[in-house]
Write an enzyme that holds these catalytic residues in place. Structure first.
Site, PDB file in Angstrom:
ATOM      1  N   LYS A  57      15.650   4.441   3.710  1.00 25.22           N
ATOM      2  CA  LYS A  57      16.321   3.752   2.529  1.00 25.22           C
ATOM      3  C   LYS A  57      15.091   3.675   1.496  1.00 25.22           C
ATOM      4  O   LYS A  57      14.026   2.900   1.882  1.00 25.22           O
ATOM      5  CB  LYS A  57      16.788   2.387   2.725  1.00 25.22           C
ATOM      6  CG  LYS A  57      17.490   1.836   1.525  1.00 25.22           C
ATOM      7  CD  LYS A  57      18.032   0.435   1.963  1.00 25.22           C
ATOM      8  CE  LYS A  57      18.465  -0.034   0.724  1.00 25.22           C
ATOM      9  NZ  LYS A  57      17.734  -0.546  -0.337  1.00 25.22           N
TER      10      LYS A  57
ATOM     11  N   GLY B  28       7.285  -5.554   7.913  1.00 22.13           N
ATOM     12  CA  GLY B  28       5.774  -5.662   7.362  1.00 22.13           C
ATOM     13  C   GLY B  28       5.766  -5.888   5.988  1.00 22.13           C
ATOM     14  O   GLY B  28       4.352  -5.849   5.483  1.00 22.13           O
TER      15      GLY B  28
ATOM     16  N   THR C 246       5.105  -8.011   2.656  1.00 18.64           N
ATOM     17  CA  THR C 246       4.415  -9.347   2.333  1.00 18.64           C
ATOM     18  C   THR C 246       5.034  -9.449   0.948  1.00 18.64           C
ATOM     19  O   THR C 246       5.585  -8.894   0.299  1.00 18.64           O
ATOM     20  CB  THR C 246       3.058  -9.161   2.491  1.00 18.64           C
ATOM     21  OG1 THR C 246       2.331  -8.382   1.661  1.00 18.64           O
ATOM     22  CG2 THR C 246       2.595  -9.018   3.762  1.00 18.64           C
TER      23      THR C 246
ATOM     24  N   SER D 102       2.181 -10.098   8.797  1.00 22.59           N
ATOM     25  CA  SER D 102       1.376  -9.361   7.660  1.00 22.59           C
ATOM     26  C   SER D 102       0.400  -7.934   8.066  1.00 22.59           C
ATOM     27  O   SER D 102       0.144  -7.416   7.176  1.00 22.59           O
ATOM     28  CB  SER D 102       0.551 -10.577   7.078  1.00 22.59           C
ATOM     29  OG  SER D 102      -0.484 -10.697   8.176  1.00 22.59           O
ATOM     30  N   ASN D 103       0.520  -8.017   9.234  1.00 21.05           N
ATOM     31  CA  ASN D 103      -0.475  -6.766  10.011  1.00 21.05           C
ATOM     32  C   ASN D 103       0.277  -6.393  11.435  1.00 21.05           C
ATOM     33  O   ASN D 103       0.046  -7.382  12.102  1.00 21.05           O
ATOM     34  CB  ASN D 103      -1.746  -6.920   9.769  1.00 21.05           C
ATOM     35  CG  ASN D 103      -2.543  -5.592   9.863  1.00 21.05           C
ATOM     36  OD1 ASN D 103      -2.419  -5.041  10.766  1.00 21.05           O
ATOM     37  ND2 ASN D 103      -3.636  -5.655   8.922  1.00 21.05           N
TER      38      ASN D 103
ATOM     39  N   HIS E   3      -9.837  -3.499   0.391  1.00 15.63           N
ATOM     40  CA  HIS E   3      -8.616  -2.427   0.460  1.00 15.63           C
ATOM     41  C   HIS E   3      -8.659  -1.405  -0.686  1.00 15.63           C
ATOM     42  O   HIS E   3      -9.457  -1.383  -1.611  1.00 15.63           O
ATOM     43  CB  HIS E   3      -7.223  -3.037   0.298  1.00 15.63           C
ATOM     44  CG  HIS E   3      -6.731  -3.927   1.404  1.00 15.63           C
ATOM     45  ND1 HIS E   3      -7.237  -5.241   1.674  1.00 15.63           N
ATOM     46  CD2 HIS E   3      -6.149  -3.405   2.442  1.00 15.63           C
ATOM     47  CE1 HIS E   3      -6.863  -5.688   2.908  1.00 15.63           C
ATOM     48  NE2 HIS E   3      -6.097  -4.390   3.368  1.00 15.63           N
ATOM     49  N   HIS E   4      -7.902  -0.255  -0.766  1.00 20.37           N
ATOM     50  CA  HIS E   4      -7.838   0.843  -1.803  1.00 20.37           C
ATOM     51  C   HIS E   4      -7.489   0.170  -3.197  1.00 20.37           C
ATOM     52  O   HIS E   4      -6.711  -0.919  -3.165  1.00 20.37           O
ATOM     53  CB  HIS E   4      -6.889   2.014  -1.260  1.00 20.37           C
ATOM     54  CG  HIS E   4      -5.438   1.207  -0.900  1.00 20.37           C
ATOM     55  ND1 HIS E   4      -4.279   1.039  -1.696  1.00 20.37           N
ATOM     56  CD2 HIS E   4      -5.305   1.096   0.510  1.00 20.37           C
ATOM     57  CE1 HIS E   4      -3.412   0.750  -1.122  1.00 20.37           C
ATOM     58  NE2 HIS E   4      -3.866   0.433   0.279  1.00 20.37           N
TER      59      HIS E   4
ATOM     60  N   LYS F 229      -3.700  -1.050  -3.760  1.00 19.74           N
ATOM     61  CA  LYS F 229      -3.157  -2.437  -3.603  1.00 19.74           C
ATOM     62  C   LYS F 229      -3.493  -3.281  -4.686  1.00 19.74           C
ATOM     63  O   LYS F 229      -4.682  -3.717  -4.638  1.00 19.74           O
ATOM     64  CB  LYS F 229      -3.879  -2.852  -2.223  1.00 19.74           C
ATOM     65  CG  LYS F 229      -3.371  -4.030  -1.484  1.00 19.74           C
ATOM     66  CD  LYS F 229      -3.966  -4.197  -0.026  1.00 19.74           C
ATOM     67  CE  LYS F 229      -3.137  -5.719   0.493  1.00 19.74           C
ATOM     68  NZ  LYS F 229      -1.874  -5.547   0.663  1.00 19.74           N
TER      69      LYS F 229
ATOM     70  N   GLY G  60      -2.387  -9.894   2.767  1.00 19.23           N
ATOM     71  CA  GLY G  60      -1.463 -10.658   3.516  1.00 19.23           C
ATOM     72  C   GLY G  60      -2.387 -11.026   4.975  1.00 19.23           C
ATOM     73  O   GLY G  60      -2.251 -12.138   5.593  1.00 19.23           O
ATOM     74  N   THR G  61      -3.180  -9.768   5.261  1.00 22.14           N
ATOM     75  CA  THR G  61      -3.849 -10.025   6.434  1.00 22.14           C
ATOM     76  C   THR G  61      -4.908 -11.209   6.364  1.00 22.14           C
ATOM     77  O   THR G  61      -5.244 -11.969   7.114  1.00 22.14           O
ATOM     78  CB  THR G  61      -4.480  -8.619   6.946  1.00 22.14           C
ATOM     79  OG1 THR G  61      -3.412  -7.831   7.108  1.00 22.14           O
ATOM     80  CG2 THR G  61      -5.402  -8.997   8.088  1.00 22.14           C
TER      81      THR G  61
END
Length: 242
Positions: free
Chosen positions: A30, A71, A73, A97-98, A131-132, A135, A141-142
């Site tokens: 979905k 997962g 957030t 979050s991870n 992060h990339h 994001k 969130g981590t």
């Protein structure tokens, strides 16, 4: 095991591949434009969607008596109502979050170190997450979960993206907050570093994700674990870290 994938972006596609490799079947994929047709045939749902869809996705799972792993957030202001619905429908739920196995071990190490370091006022804690560039939310969130783990085991009372000035005193309000530096660089899947620094030395713990597969594998393992259970759980339950 029959799995409903709620959210079919990059993470959803990696989860699909790993689930198939582990002998599972995907009965629903979905995205924002699809219906929940097929959800009632699922043994479990895995939600890696977007914040605006998460509550609806999770609620529909509880209504269909399908346990759900989430997962996603950015929706946790609605967590209490989702938890209440889970209990009302006697559902099963894990939100994290991870889901990376390594990150969840890292969470435990972080909390243990925070307990030790809370006895030593000469150290100040700070965090960095990378992060990339796709994001957009910051901090991750981590990183927030790591900060909460420190706050629960120390005298720190919050986290902030604002960097303390060098001349701030140790009893200032900002000094009681954990500074998180959030960087967006290239295609980096996720790197999190916690540093305790003093005038004489520094102690550092670090987790580096090499790809998305660790996150996806952890989510599938959590899905395998939760089938047949009732209640709200965490990855500590899945990995027997309590």
């Amino acid at each position: 095991m029959k799995i409903a994938l709620l959210g079919y972006g990059k993470m959803g596609q990696v989860i699909e591949r790993i689930a198939l490799e582990r002998g599972h079947e995907i009965v629903l994929k979905k995205d924002e434009n699809n219906t929940f047709d097929g959800l009632s045939n699922a043994d479990v749902a895995i939600d890696f969607s977007v914040p605006t869809a998460a509550v609806s996705n999770i609620s529909n799972c509880f209504q269909a008596n399908v346990p759900v792993i989430s997962g996603t957030t950015g929706w946790l202001e609605n967590y209490d109502e989702v938890a209440a619905l889970c209990h009302e429908k006697k559902g099963a739920f894990i939100s994290s979050s991870n889901f990376s196995l390594g990150v969840n071990i890292f969470f435990e190490v972080n909390e243990y170190l925070a307990k030790i370091m809370s006895k030593f006022d000469s150290y100040n804690v700070s965090m960095e997450e990378i992060h990339h560039t796709q994001k957009l939310d910051a901090p991750s969130g981590t990183a927030i979960s790591l900060a909460k783990g420190i706050i629960e085991n120390s005298s720190y009372n919050n986290w902030t993206l604002e960097k303390p000035e060098a001349d701030q005193t140790s009893d200032s309000e900002l000094a009681k907050q954990i500074h998180i530096e959030a960087k967006r660089i290239g295609t980096i899947p996720g790197t999190h570093t916690v540093t305790y620094n003093s005038s004489v030395d520094a102690i550092e713990i670090k987790h580096t994700a090499h790809n998305r597969e660790g996150f996806a594998l952890g989510a599938v393992i959590a899905a395998e674990w939760i089938v047949g259970k009732q209640g709200i759980f965490t990855m500590k339950d899945v990995l027997e870290l309590k």
